[in-house]
Scaffold this motif. Structure first.
Motif, PDB file in Angstrom:
ATOM      1  N   PHE A 177      56.550  36.164  50.208  1.00  0.00           N
ATOM      2  CA  PHE A 177      55.226  36.349  50.813  1.00  0.00           C
ATOM      3  C   PHE A 177      54.288  37.058  49.827  1.00  0.00           C
ATOM      4  O   PHE A 177      54.207  38.282  49.820  1.00  0.00           O
ATOM      5  N   MET A 178      53.601  36.286  48.996  1.00  0.00           N
ATOM      6  CA  MET A 178      52.683  36.881  48.034  1.00  0.00           C
ATOM      7  C   MET A 178      51.262  36.355  48.211  1.00  0.00           C
ATOM      8  O   MET A 178      50.323  37.125  48.399  1.00  0.00           O
ATOM      9  N   THR A 179      51.059  35.038  48.174  1.00  0.00           N
ATOM     10  CA  THR A 179      49.727  34.452  48.203  1.00  0.00           C
ATOM     11  C   THR A 179      49.008  34.764  49.516  1.00  0.00           C
ATOM     12  O   THR A 179      49.613  34.766  50.588  1.00  0.00           O
ATOM     13  N   GLU A 180      47.694  35.018  49.414  1.00  0.00           N
ATOM     14  CA  GLU A 180      46.864  35.331  50.579  1.00  0.00           C
ATOM     15  C   GLU A 180      45.711  34.339  50.674  1.00  0.00           C
ATOM     16  O   GLU A 180      45.403  33.620  49.706  1.00  0.00           O
ATOM     17  N   PRO A 181      45.038  34.269  51.827  1.00  0.00           N
ATOM     18  CA  PRO A 181      43.949  33.298  51.992  1.00  0.00           C
ATOM     19  C   PRO A 181      42.809  33.532  50.998  1.00  0.00           C
ATOM     20  O   PRO A 181      42.210  34.608  50.966  1.00  0.00           O
ATOM     21  N   ALA A 182      42.502  32.510  50.207  1.00  0.00           N
ATOM     22  CA  ALA A 182      41.414  32.625  49.238  1.00  0.00           C
ATOM     23  C   ALA A 182      40.076  32.804  49.928  1.00  0.00           C
ATOM     24  O   ALA A 182      39.194  33.518  49.420  1.00  0.00           O
ATOM     25  N   GLU A 183      39.930  32.192  51.095  1.00  0.00           N
ATOM     26  CA  GLU A 183      38.655  32.280  51.812  1.00  0.00           C
ATOM     27  C   GLU A 183      38.383  33.687  52.322  1.00  0.00           C
ATOM     28  O   GLU A 183      37.256  33.999  52.716  1.00  0.00           O
ATOM     29  N   GLU A 184      39.394  34.549  52.292  1.00  0.00           N
ATOM     30  CA  GLU A 184      39.215  35.939  52.706  1.00  0.00           C
ATOM     31  C   GLU A 184      39.283  36.896  51.506  1.00  0.00           C
ATOM     32  O   GLU A 184      39.364  38.106  51.686  1.00  0.00           O
ATOM     33  N   GLY A 185      39.246  36.307  50.311  1.00  0.00           N
ATOM     34  CA  GLY A 185      39.247  37.129  49.108  1.00  0.00           C
ATOM     35  C   GLY A 185      40.605  37.682  48.741  1.00  0.00           C
ATOM     36  O   GLY A 185      40.712  38.643  47.965  1.00  0.00           O
ATOM     37  N   GLY A 186      41.674  37.069  49.259  1.00  0.00           N
ATOM     38  CA  GLY A 186      43.021  37.581  49.031  1.00  0.00           C
ATOM     39  C   GLY A 186      43.595  37.165  47.688  1.00  0.00           C
ATOM     40  O   GLY A 186      43.000  36.416  46.912  1.00  0.00           O
ATOM     41  N   ALA A 187      44.800  37.669  47.427  1.00  0.00           N
ATOM     42  CA  ALA A 187      45.468  37.445  46.149  1.00  0.00           C
ATOM     43  C   ALA A 187      45.981  36.016  46.045  1.00  0.00           C
ATOM     44  O   ALA A 187      46.504  35.449  47.003  1.00  0.00           O
ATOM     45  N   GLY A 188      45.807  35.433  44.866  1.00  0.00           N
ATOM     46  CA  GLY A 188      46.377  34.133  44.536  1.00  0.00           C
ATOM     47  C   GLY A 188      46.885  34.226  43.110  1.00  0.00           C
ATOM     48  O   GLY A 188      47.845  34.934  42.825  1.00  0.00           O
ATOM     49  N   SER A 189      46.187  33.537  42.216  1.00  0.00           N
ATOM     50  CA  SER A 189      46.546  33.637  40.805  1.00  0.00           C
ATOM     51  C   SER A 189      46.288  35.038  40.248  1.00  0.00           C
ATOM     52  O   SER A 189      46.894  35.431  39.251  1.00  0.00           O
ATOM     53  N   ASP A 190      45.387  35.774  40.895  1.00  0.00           N
ATOM     54  CA  ASP A 190      45.117  37.163  40.509  1.00  0.00           C
ATOM     55  C   ASP A 190      45.759  38.090  41.544  1.00  0.00           C
ATOM     56  O   ASP A 190      45.174  38.385  42.586  1.00  0.00           O
ATOM     57  N   PRO A 191      46.991  38.551  41.282  1.00  0.00           N
ATOM     58  CA  PRO A 191      47.689  39.373  42.282  1.00  0.00           C
ATOM     59  C   PRO A 191      47.051  40.738  42.500  1.00  0.00           C
ATOM     60  O   PRO A 191      47.349  41.401  43.496  1.00  0.00           O
ATOM     61  N   SER A 192      46.162  41.155  41.588  1.00  0.00           N
ATOM     62  CA  SER A 192      45.511  42.450  41.767  1.00  0.00           C
ATOM     63  C   SER A 192      44.552  42.453  42.962  1.00  0.00           C
ATOM     64  O   SER A 192      44.082  43.501  43.384  1.00  0.00           O
ATOM     65  N   MET A 193      44.277  41.265  43.509  1.00  0.00           N
ATOM     66  CA  MET A 193      43.397  41.160  44.673  1.00  0.00           C
ATOM     67  C   MET A 193      44.163  41.325  45.987  1.00  0.00           C
ATOM     68  O   MET A 193      43.610  41.089  47.059  1.00  0.00           O
TER      69      MET A 193
END
Length: 391
Positions: free
Chosen positions: A129-145
Protein backbone atom coordinates in the motif's frame (compact mmCIF):
# COMPACT_ATOMS: atom_id res chain seq x y z
CA UNK A 1 15.65 -20.17 -21.96
CA UNK A 2 18.97 -20.95 -20.27
CA UNK A 3 22.56 -20.03 -21.08
CA UNK A 4 26.04 -21.17 -19.97
CA UNK A 5 26.61 -18.14 -17.73
CA UNK A 6 23.98 -19.30 -15.25
CA UNK A 7 24.87 -21.64 -12.39
CA UNK A 8 24.05 -25.35 -12.80
CA UNK A 9 21.42 -25.16 -10.05
CA UNK A 10 19.70 -22.20 -11.70
CA UNK A 11 19.83 -23.83 -15.12
CA UNK A 12 18.29 -27.05 -13.84
CA UNK A 13 15.64 -25.19 -11.87
CA UNK A 14 14.72 -22.97 -14.80
CA UNK A 15 14.31 -26.03 -17.01
CA UNK A 16 11.92 -27.60 -14.48
CA UNK A 17 9.94 -24.38 -14.19
CA UNK A 18 9.74 -24.04 -17.96
CA UNK A 19 8.45 -27.59 -18.40
CA UNK A 20 5.86 -27.03 -15.70
CA UNK A 21 4.63 -23.74 -17.18
CA UNK A 22 4.43 -25.04 -20.74
CA UNK A 23 2.84 -28.38 -19.85
CA UNK A 24 0.63 -27.59 -16.85
CA UNK A 25 -0.01 -23.83 -16.69
CA UNK A 26 -0.54 -22.89 -20.35
CA UNK A 27 -3.80 -24.94 -20.61
CA UNK A 28 -5.24 -22.77 -17.82
CA UNK A 29 -4.99 -19.65 -20.01
CA UNK A 30 -8.48 -20.33 -21.38
CA UNK A 31 -9.96 -21.01 -17.95
CA UNK A 32 -13.17 -19.08 -17.29
CA UNK A 33 -11.79 -18.09 -13.88
CA UNK A 34 -9.47 -15.60 -15.59
CA UNK A 35 -11.52 -12.42 -15.28
CA UNK A 36 -11.31 -8.70 -15.90
CA UNK A 37 -9.68 -8.14 -12.50
CA UNK A 38 -7.29 -11.06 -12.71
CA UNK A 39 -7.44 -14.81 -12.10
CA UNK A 40 -9.61 -15.95 -9.20
CA UNK A 41 -8.01 -17.05 -5.95
CA UNK A 42 -9.33 -20.58 -6.32
CA UNK A 43 -7.63 -20.84 -9.73
CA UNK A 44 -4.37 -19.60 -8.22
CA UNK A 45 -4.68 -22.09 -5.35
CA UNK A 46 -5.35 -24.94 -7.78
CA UNK A 47 -2.27 -24.14 -9.84
CA UNK A 48 -0.10 -23.77 -6.74
CA UNK A 49 -1.05 -27.26 -5.55
CA UNK A 50 0.33 -28.56 -8.84
CA UNK A 51 3.42 -26.35 -8.58
CA UNK A 52 4.11 -27.66 -5.09
CA UNK A 53 3.78 -31.25 -6.34
CA UNK A 54 6.19 -30.46 -9.19
CA UNK A 55 8.71 -28.87 -6.83
CA UNK A 56 8.56 -25.44 -8.50
CA UNK A 57 6.60 -23.40 -5.96
CA UNK A 58 8.51 -20.25 -4.91
CA UNK A 59 11.55 -21.63 -6.75
CA UNK A 60 13.76 -18.60 -6.10
CA UNK A 61 13.67 -19.27 -2.34
CA UNK A 62 15.77 -22.28 -1.33
CA UNK A 63 14.87 -24.85 1.34
CA UNK A 64 17.08 -23.15 3.94
CA UNK A 65 15.27 -19.85 3.36
CA UNK A 66 18.08 -18.25 1.38
CA UNK A 67 17.45 -16.47 -1.91
CA UNK A 68 18.93 -17.32 -5.29
CA UNK A 69 21.32 -14.68 -6.56
CA UNK A 70 19.68 -12.04 -8.72
CA UNK A 71 21.43 -13.50 -11.78
CA UNK A 72 20.08 -16.96 -10.95
CA UNK A 73 16.64 -15.51 -10.24
CA UNK A 74 16.63 -13.96 -13.71
CA UNK A 75 16.65 -17.24 -15.62
CA UNK A 76 14.13 -18.86 -13.25
CA UNK A 77 11.66 -15.95 -13.36
CA UNK A 78 11.92 -15.68 -17.14
CA UNK A 79 10.90 -19.33 -17.32
CA UNK A 80 7.98 -18.76 -14.95
CA UNK A 81 6.84 -15.87 -17.16
CA UNK A 82 6.29 -17.97 -20.29
CA UNK A 83 2.59 -17.78 -19.43
CA UNK A 84 0.86 -14.78 -17.83
CA UNK A 85 -0.35 -17.31 -15.24
CA UNK A 86 3.08 -18.84 -14.67
CA UNK A 87 4.32 -16.41 -12.02
CA UNK A 88 1.06 -16.88 -10.10
CA UNK A 89 1.31 -20.65 -10.23
CA UNK A 90 4.99 -20.63 -9.21
CA UNK A 91 4.59 -17.83 -6.64
CA UNK A 92 7.03 -15.49 -8.34
CA UNK A 93 4.49 -12.75 -9.14
CA UNK A 94 4.39 -9.14 -7.98
CA UNK A 95 3.67 -7.81 -5.43
CA UNK A 96 4.36 -11.00 -3.43
CA UNK A 97 7.84 -11.57 -4.85
CA UNK A 98 8.96 -8.04 -3.90
CA UNK A 99 7.31 -8.22 -0.50
CA UNK A 100 8.99 -11.55 0.21
CA UNK A 101 12.35 -10.00 -0.65
CA UNK A 102 11.76 -6.97 1.58
CA UNK A 103 10.56 -9.00 4.56
CA UNK A 104 13.53 -11.31 4.19
CA UNK A 105 15.88 -8.32 4.39
CA UNK A 106 14.19 -6.14 7.04
CA UNK A 107 11.71 -8.25 9.03
CA UNK A 108 12.35 -9.41 12.59
CA UNK A 109 12.26 -13.17 13.33
CA UNK A 110 8.77 -12.77 14.75
CA UNK A 111 7.58 -10.81 11.72
CA UNK A 112 9.05 -13.39 9.36
CA UNK A 113 7.30 -16.24 11.15
CA UNK A 114 3.94 -14.47 11.09
CA UNK A 115 3.95 -12.63 7.76
CA UNK A 116 6.74 -14.04 5.57
CA UNK A 117 6.26 -17.78 5.99
CA UNK A 118 2.69 -17.83 4.58
CA UNK A 119 3.90 -15.91 1.52
CA UNK A 120 6.90 -18.16 0.84
CA UNK A 121 4.72 -21.26 1.24
CA UNK A 122 2.21 -19.87 -1.26
CA UNK A 123 -0.65 -20.09 1.23
CA UNK A 124 -1.25 -16.33 1.23
CA UNK A 125 -1.09 -13.32 -1.05
CA UNK A 126 0.04 -9.82 -0.11
CA UNK A 127 -0.43 -6.20 -1.11
CA UNK A 128 1.88 -3.18 -0.93
CA UNK A 129 0.00 0.00 0.00
CA UNK A 130 2.07 2.93 -1.27
CA UNK A 131 0.45 4.76 -4.22
CA UNK A 132 -2.21 7.39 -3.40
CA UNK A 133 -4.85 9.15 -5.54
CA UNK A 134 -3.15 11.63 -7.86
CA UNK A 135 -6.33 13.70 -8.04
CA UNK A 136 -5.94 14.36 -4.31
CA UNK A 137 -2.26 15.27 -4.54
CA UNK A 138 -1.10 11.96 -3.08
CA UNK A 139 2.14 10.05 -3.54
CA UNK A 140 2.88 8.25 -6.79
CA UNK A 141 6.22 8.44 -8.53
CA UNK A 142 7.16 11.07 -5.93
CA UNK A 143 6.83 9.24 -2.59
CA UNK A 144 7.66 12.42 -0.68
CA UNK A 145 4.06 13.50 -1.38
CA UNK A 146 2.80 10.80 0.99
CA UNK A 147 -0.40 11.91 2.72
CA UNK A 148 -1.27 8.77 4.68
CA UNK A 149 -0.32 9.36 8.32
CA UNK A 150 0.79 7.18 11.20
CA UNK A 151 0.43 8.49 14.76
CA UNK A 152 1.80 6.69 17.82
CA UNK A 153 -0.87 6.10 20.47
CA UNK A 154 0.48 4.09 23.39
CA UNK A 155 1.80 0.81 22.01
CA UNK A 156 -0.15 1.14 18.75
CA UNK A 157 0.16 3.23 15.60
CA UNK A 158 -3.03 4.78 14.26
CA UNK A 159 -3.05 5.04 10.47
CA UNK A 160 -5.33 7.15 8.30
CA UNK A 161 -5.24 7.81 4.59
CA UNK A 162 -6.32 6.79 1.12
CA UNK A 163 -4.51 4.55 -1.36
CA UNK A 164 -5.07 3.80 -5.04
CA UNK A 165 -3.94 1.21 -7.59
CA UNK A 166 -3.15 -1.25 -4.80
CA UNK A 167 -2.49 -4.50 -6.62
CA UNK A 168 -4.02 -7.61 -5.11
CA UNK A 169 -5.58 -5.92 -2.08
CA UNK A 170 -8.81 -7.84 -2.65
CA UNK A 171 -8.15 -11.33 -1.35
CA UNK A 172 -4.77 -10.59 0.22
CA UNK A 173 -3.92 -11.83 3.72
CA UNK A 174 -0.78 -9.74 4.31
CA UNK A 175 -0.38 -6.00 3.81
CA UNK A 176 2.58 -3.61 3.93
CA UNK A 177 1.32 -0.05 4.39
CA UNK A 178 3.44 3.05 3.85
CA UNK A 179 2.58 6.10 5.93
CA UNK A 180 4.40 9.12 7.31
CA UNK A 181 5.12 9.76 10.98
CA UNK A 182 6.80 12.78 12.55
CA UNK A 183 10.09 11.00 11.75
CA UNK A 184 9.31 10.47 8.08
CA UNK A 185 8.11 7.53 6.01
CA UNK A 186 7.27 4.25 7.76
CA UNK A 187 6.11 0.76 6.82
CA UNK A 188 3.63 -1.32 8.78
CA UNK A 189 2.74 -5.01 8.55
CA UNK A 190 -0.96 -5.80 8.84
CA UNK A 191 -3.25 -8.81 8.67
CA UNK A 192 -5.90 -8.65 5.96
CA UNK A 193 -8.79 -8.24 5.69
CA UNK A 194 -9.31 -5.58 8.36
CA UNK A 195 -12.51 -3.52 8.83
CA UNK A 196 -10.41 -0.34 9.04
CA UNK A 197 -9.02 -1.02 5.53
CA UNK A 198 -11.94 -0.51 3.16
CA UNK A 199 -11.94 -1.29 -0.56
CA UNK A 200 -13.99 1.49 -2.15
CA UNK A 201 -13.67 0.17 -5.69
CA UNK A 202 -11.61 -2.05 -7.97
CA UNK A 203 -10.48 -0.08 -10.99
CA UNK A 204 -10.91 -1.27 -14.57
CA UNK A 205 -7.42 -1.22 -16.05
CA UNK A 206 -5.67 -2.26 -19.25
CA UNK A 207 -4.02 -5.26 -17.56
CA UNK A 208 -5.66 -8.26 -15.90
CA UNK A 209 -2.92 -10.70 -14.93
CA UNK A 210 -2.88 -10.12 -11.15
CA UNK A 211 -5.49 -11.55 -8.72
CA UNK A 212 -7.64 -8.92 -7.05
CA UNK A 213 -6.90 -6.30 -9.68
CA UNK A 214 -5.96 -2.78 -8.58
CA UNK A 215 -8.06 -1.29 -5.78
CA UNK A 216 -8.75 2.07 -4.23
CA UNK A 217 -8.56 1.92 -0.44
CA UNK A 218 -9.70 4.04 2.50
CA UNK A 219 -7.77 3.49 5.74
CA UNK A 220 -9.73 4.83 8.72
CA UNK A 221 -8.26 4.71 12.24
CA UNK A 222 -6.36 1.51 11.63
CA UNK A 223 -4.61 0.44 14.84
CA UNK A 224 -1.36 -1.46 14.32
CA UNK A 225 0.71 -2.83 17.24
CA UNK A 226 4.09 -1.12 17.50
CA UNK A 227 5.94 -4.40 16.96
CA UNK A 228 4.37 -4.63 13.49
CA UNK A 229 6.31 -1.61 12.24
CA UNK A 230 8.77 -2.86 9.64
CA UNK A 231 12.20 -1.61 10.66
CA UNK A 232 12.45 1.86 12.19
CA UNK A 233 10.23 4.93 12.09
CA UNK A 234 11.36 7.34 9.39
CA UNK A 235 13.28 4.72 7.36
CA UNK A 236 10.45 3.82 5.00
CA UNK A 237 12.01 5.35 1.90
CA UNK A 238 15.22 3.39 2.50
CA UNK A 239 13.24 0.17 2.75
CA UNK A 240 11.29 1.10 -0.38
CA UNK A 241 14.58 1.28 -2.31
CA UNK A 242 15.64 -2.10 -0.91
CA UNK A 243 12.42 -3.49 -2.35
CA UNK A 244 12.19 -1.52 -5.58
CA UNK A 245 15.60 -2.14 -7.16
CA UNK A 246 15.23 -5.94 -7.33
CA UNK A 247 11.46 -5.64 -7.91
CA UNK A 248 12.06 -3.61 -11.07
CA UNK A 249 14.37 -6.32 -12.35
CA UNK A 250 11.89 -9.05 -11.41
CA UNK A 251 9.31 -7.34 -13.59
CA UNK A 252 11.85 -7.32 -16.42
CA UNK A 253 12.50 -11.04 -15.90
CA UNK A 254 8.87 -12.14 -15.81
CA UNK A 255 7.65 -10.00 -18.70
CA UNK A 256 10.57 -11.07 -20.88
CA UNK A 257 9.21 -14.60 -20.52
CA UNK A 258 5.70 -13.53 -21.52
CA UNK A 259 6.92 -11.66 -24.59
CA UNK A 260 9.26 -14.51 -25.55
CA UNK A 261 6.20 -16.72 -25.71
CA UNK A 262 4.26 -14.11 -27.74
CA UNK A 263 7.19 -14.06 -30.16
CA UNK A 264 7.08 -17.86 -30.44
CA UNK A 265 3.39 -17.67 -31.29
CA UNK A 266 4.01 -14.98 -33.91
CA UNK A 267 6.86 -16.99 -35.46
CA UNK A 268 4.65 -20.06 -35.69
CA UNK A 269 1.89 -18.00 -37.30
CA UNK A 270 4.26 -16.37 -39.79
CA UNK A 271 5.56 -19.75 -40.91
CA UNK A 272 2.13 -21.37 -41.26
CA UNK A 273 0.19 -18.45 -42.75
CA UNK A 274 0.56 -17.87 -46.50
CA UNK A 275 -0.26 -14.73 -48.48
CA UNK A 276 0.63 -13.63 -52.00
CA UNK A 277 2.05 -17.01 -52.84
CA UNK A 278 4.41 -17.63 -49.93
CA UNK A 279 4.68 -17.88 -46.15
CA UNK A 280 4.44 -14.57 -44.30
CA UNK A 281 7.94 -14.97 -42.88
CA UNK A 282 9.31 -14.97 -46.43
CA UNK A 283 7.98 -11.45 -46.92
CA UNK A 284 10.75 -9.06 -45.99
CA UNK A 285 8.52 -6.77 -43.92
CA UNK A 286 7.41 -9.63 -41.68
CA UNK A 287 10.76 -11.38 -41.52
CA UNK A 288 12.51 -8.18 -40.51
CA UNK A 289 10.02 -7.58 -37.68
CA UNK A 290 10.71 -11.03 -36.27
CA UNK A 291 14.45 -10.46 -36.62
CA UNK A 292 14.11 -7.22 -34.68
CA UNK A 293 12.19 -9.15 -32.02
CA UNK A 294 15.10 -11.53 -31.54
CA UNK A 295 17.50 -8.58 -31.15
CA UNK A 296 15.28 -6.79 -28.63
CA UNK A 297 14.68 -9.96 -26.60
CA UNK A 298 18.40 -10.69 -26.35
CA UNK A 299 19.14 -7.09 -25.37
CA UNK A 300 16.43 -7.28 -22.70
CA UNK A 301 17.98 -10.46 -21.31
CA UNK A 302 21.50 -9.02 -21.29
CA UNK A 303 20.41 -5.73 -19.72
CA UNK A 304 18.55 -7.51 -16.94
CA UNK A 305 21.46 -9.85 -16.25
CA UNK A 306 23.89 -6.93 -16.11
CA UNK A 307 21.77 -5.07 -13.57
CA UNK A 308 21.30 -8.30 -11.60
CA UNK A 309 25.08 -8.70 -11.41
CA UNK A 310 25.34 -5.19 -9.95
CA UNK A 311 22.86 -6.08 -7.21
CA UNK A 312 24.69 -9.34 -6.54
CA UNK A 313 27.89 -7.34 -6.03
CA UNK A 314 26.32 -5.73 -2.96
CA UNK A 315 25.33 -2.43 -4.56
CA UNK A 316 21.83 -1.04 -4.07
CA UNK A 317 21.79 -0.79 -7.88
CA UNK A 318 19.29 2.06 -8.07
CA UNK A 319 20.70 3.59 -11.26
CA UNK A 320 21.30 0.23 -12.88
CA UNK A 321 17.80 -1.04 -12.14
CA UNK A 322 16.38 2.23 -13.51
CA UNK A 323 18.35 1.80 -16.73
CA UNK A 324 17.21 -1.81 -17.05
CA UNK A 325 13.59 -0.90 -16.35
CA UNK A 326 13.60 1.73 -19.10
CA UNK A 327 15.48 -0.31 -21.69
CA UNK A 328 13.69 -3.61 -21.08
CA UNK A 329 10.13 -2.27 -20.81
CA UNK A 330 10.54 -0.25 -24.02
CA UNK A 331 12.17 -3.18 -25.86
CA UNK A 332 9.48 -5.63 -24.78
CA UNK A 333 6.76 -3.21 -25.84
CA UNK A 334 8.29 -3.06 -29.31
CA UNK A 335 8.36 -6.85 -29.48
CA UNK A 336 4.77 -7.24 -28.29
CA UNK A 337 3.62 -4.60 -30.79
CA UNK A 338 5.38 -6.37 -33.66
CA UNK A 339 3.80 -9.70 -32.65
CA UNK A 340 0.35 -8.13 -32.92
CA UNK A 341 1.27 -6.63 -36.30
CA UNK A 342 2.64 -9.89 -37.69
CA UNK A 343 -0.55 -11.73 -36.74
CA UNK A 344 -2.90 -9.04 -38.01
CA UNK A 345 -6.50 -9.49 -36.87
CA UNK A 346 -5.51 -12.65 -34.98
CA UNK A 347 -3.07 -10.56 -32.98
CA UNK A 348 -5.82 -8.44 -31.47
CA UNK A 349 -8.08 -11.39 -30.70
CA UNK A 350 -7.97 -13.37 -27.49
CA UNK A 351 -7.40 -16.67 -29.25
CA UNK A 352 -3.76 -16.44 -28.10
CA UNK A 353 -1.91 -14.57 -25.34
CA UNK A 354 -0.39 -12.12 -27.85
CA UNK A 355 -3.17 -9.61 -27.26
CA UNK A 356 -2.79 -9.89 -23.48
CA UNK A 357 1.00 -9.63 -23.70
CA UNK A 358 0.62 -6.33 -25.55
CA UNK A 359 -1.73 -4.94 -22.88
CA UNK A 360 0.34 -6.16 -19.96
CA UNK A 361 3.60 -4.78 -21.33
CA UNK A 362 2.00 -1.39 -21.89
CA UNK A 363 1.13 -1.31 -18.20
CA UNK A 364 4.63 -2.57 -17.29
CA UNK A 365 6.09 0.65 -18.67
CA UNK A 366 4.39 2.41 -15.72
CA UNK A 367 4.96 -0.14 -12.92
CA UNK A 368 7.52 0.89 -10.28
CA UNK A 369 7.94 4.30 -11.87
CA UNK A 370 7.25 5.29 -15.49
CA UNK A 371 10.05 5.52 -18.01
CA UNK A 372 10.24 9.30 -17.80
CA UNK A 373 10.79 9.30 -14.01
CA UNK A 374 13.68 6.87 -14.35
CA UNK A 375 15.23 8.97 -17.13
CA UNK A 376 14.88 12.08 -14.97
CA UNK A 377 16.54 10.28 -12.07
CA UNK A 378 19.40 9.20 -14.32
CA UNK A 379 19.79 12.73 -15.69
CA UNK A 380 20.13 14.05 -12.14
CA UNK A 381 22.81 11.44 -11.45
CA UNK A 382 24.65 12.47 -14.60
CA UNK A 383 24.64 16.06 -13.35
CA UNK A 384 25.87 15.01 -9.87
CA UNK A 385 28.65 12.94 -11.38
CA UNK A 386 29.69 15.84 -13.60
CA UNK A 387 29.82 18.23 -10.63
CA UNK A 388 31.87 15.74 -8.63
CA UNK A 389 34.32 15.41 -11.52
CA UNK A 390 34.77 19.19 -11.61
CA UNK A 391 35.51 19.47 -7.89
Amino acid sequence: MTAPQYSPRATALAERVERFVRDVVVPYERDERCGAHGPSDDLVAEMRVKAREAGVLTPHILEDGSHLTQRETATVLRASGLSPLGPLACNTMAPDEGNIFLLGKVGTPQQKARFLEPLVSGRARSAFFMTEPAEEGGAGSDPSMMQTTGRLDGNHWVINGRKKFITGAVGAQVGIIMAKSDDGACMFLVDLPDPAIRVTRVLDTIDNSMPGGHAQIDIVDLRVPADQMLGQSGEGFTYAQIRLSPARLSHCMRWTGVVQRAHEIAVDYANRRHAFGKALIEHEGVGFMLAENVIDLKQAELMTDWAADVLDSGSLGTAESSMAKVAVSDALFRVADRCVQVMGANGVSRDTIVEQAFREIRAFRIYDGPTEVHKWSLAKKIKRDWKAAQA
